[in-house]
Design a protein around this motif. Sequence first.
Motif, PDB file in Angstrom:
ATOM      1  N   ALA A  93       0.766  -1.204  -0.071  1.00 25.33           N
ATOM      2  CA  ALA A  93      -0.064  -0.208   0.059  1.00 25.33           C
ATOM      3  C   ALA A  93       0.822   1.150  -0.243  1.00 25.33           C
ATOM      4  O   ALA A  93       0.520   2.213  -0.627  1.00 25.33           O
ATOM      5  CB  ALA A  93      -1.022  -0.004   1.164  1.00 25.33           C
ATOM      6  N   ARG A  94       1.965   1.181   0.646  1.00 21.09           N
ATOM      7  CA  ARG A  94       2.928   2.357   0.790  1.00 21.09           C
ATOM      8  C   ARG A  94       3.564   2.557  -0.639  1.00 21.09           C
ATOM      9  O   ARG A  94       3.373   3.648  -1.067  1.00 21.09           O
ATOM     10  CB  ARG A  94       3.983   2.059   1.853  1.00 21.09           C
ATOM     11  N   ARG A 146       2.343   8.251  -8.076  1.00 18.72           N
ATOM     12  CA  ARG A 146       2.148   9.576  -8.841  1.00 18.72           C
ATOM     13  C   ARG A 146       3.470  10.508  -8.407  1.00 18.72           C
ATOM     14  O   ARG A 146       4.218  11.090  -9.047  1.00 18.72           O
ATOM     15  CB  ARG A 146       0.703  10.591  -8.401  1.00 18.72           C
ATOM     16  N   GLU A 147       3.476  10.444  -6.818  1.00 18.83           N
ATOM     17  CA  GLU A 147       4.876  11.391  -6.430  1.00 18.83           C
ATOM     18  C   GLU A 147       6.165  10.691  -6.666  1.00 18.83           C
ATOM     19  O   GLU A 147       7.107  11.413  -6.927  1.00 18.83           O
ATOM     20  CB  GLU A 147       4.502  11.549  -4.948  1.00 18.83           C
ATOM     21  N   ASP A 158      -4.344   6.195  -7.109  1.00 21.20           N
ATOM     22  CA  ASP A 158      -3.214   5.323  -6.355  1.00 21.20           C
ATOM     23  C   ASP A 158      -3.365   5.653  -4.773  1.00 21.20           C
ATOM     24  O   ASP A 158      -3.471   4.507  -4.087  1.00 21.20           O
ATOM     25  CB  ASP A 158      -1.960   6.113  -6.489  1.00 21.20           C
ATOM     26  N   THR A 159      -3.852   6.764  -4.309  1.00 21.51           N
ATOM     27  CA  THR A 159      -3.655   6.591  -2.682  1.00 21.51           C
ATOM     28  C   THR A 159      -4.980   6.157  -2.144  1.00 21.51           C
ATOM     29  O   THR A 159      -5.054   5.401  -1.021  1.00 21.51           O
ATOM     30  CB  THR A 159      -3.706   8.187  -2.332  1.00 21.51           C
ATOM     31  N   THR A 160      -6.120   6.091  -3.138  1.00 23.53           N
ATOM     32  CA  THR A 160      -7.297   5.370  -2.664  1.00 23.53           C
ATOM     33  C   THR A 160      -7.346   4.087  -2.622  1.00 23.53           C
ATOM     34  O   THR A 160      -7.771   3.346  -1.564  1.00 23.53           O
ATOM     35  CB  THR A 160      -8.638   6.024  -3.609  1.00 23.53           C
ATOM     36  N   GLY A 195      -5.152   2.790   0.225  1.00 23.03           N
ATOM     37  CA  GLY A 195      -6.209   2.917   1.561  1.00 23.03           C
ATOM     38  C   GLY A 195      -6.896   1.548   1.517  1.00 23.03           C
ATOM     39  O   GLY A 195      -7.162   1.024   2.656  1.00 23.03           O
ATOM     40  N   ILE A 196      -7.377   1.046   0.382  1.00 18.66           N
ATOM     41  CA  ILE A 196      -8.269  -0.205   0.239  1.00 18.66           C
ATOM     42  C   ILE A 196      -7.107  -1.446   0.743  1.00 18.66           C
ATOM     43  O   ILE A 196      -7.548  -2.152   1.630  1.00 18.66           O
ATOM     44  CB  ILE A 196      -8.531  -0.478  -1.130  1.00 18.66           C
ATOM     45  N   MET A 197      -5.979  -1.284   0.029  1.00 17.24           N
ATOM     46  CA  MET A 197      -4.837  -2.242   0.412  1.00 17.24           C
ATOM     47  C   MET A 197      -4.707  -2.122   2.085  1.00 17.24           C
ATOM     48  O   MET A 197      -4.646  -3.433   2.608  1.00 17.24           O
ATOM     49  CB  MET A 197      -3.544  -2.114  -0.510  1.00 17.24           C
TER      50      MET A 197
END
Length: 168
Positions: free
Chosen positions: A105-106, A112-113, A139-141, A144-146
């Motif tokens: 997840a990290r 993107r960054e 990507d961050t969503t 978060g699910i992961m």
Amino acid sequence: MNKTTQSPVSSTGLFLVVLSALACVGFNLISADAWFPILDSANLALHEAGHPLVSIVSERATVYGGTLFQLAFPIATAWHFYRLEQLNGVGICLIWLAENTFNIARYMADAREQILPLVGNGEHDWTEIFSRWGVLQSDTTIAGIMRGLGLIIIFATVAWMLKRWRQA
């Protein structure tokens, strides 16, 4: 495997699973880089080994190899312990699997960054994967699910181990 032949969950096994779960969640909450030192170093080695091994089958699938191996090894070892009817080992491996979901997840959240240091300064796997899928902006969503999946695995494993311990 039937319930009468499974080895019971020992107090020590339950303690180690709970301690591992707390350490896993703790490192991911309080550590600035969310790095579980010993475990994530091993996970990184599995991740990196996955790329060239998957490339033997398909060059296009190479990018998936790292994450695939990070998930496959804890699942395979959990299955191994399950077949041996060693529930304490199953519990530890499931916590290992959950910790890998946090690590993945990290990496996903960085698509993107791209600020995480990469081994060998290579391509960012999740930038490539999410770009292929047309979901890079999410990507961050997805990360978060992961992470949520990892938490579910941890809570379910601890609950299962506690139930089996009480049955013993």
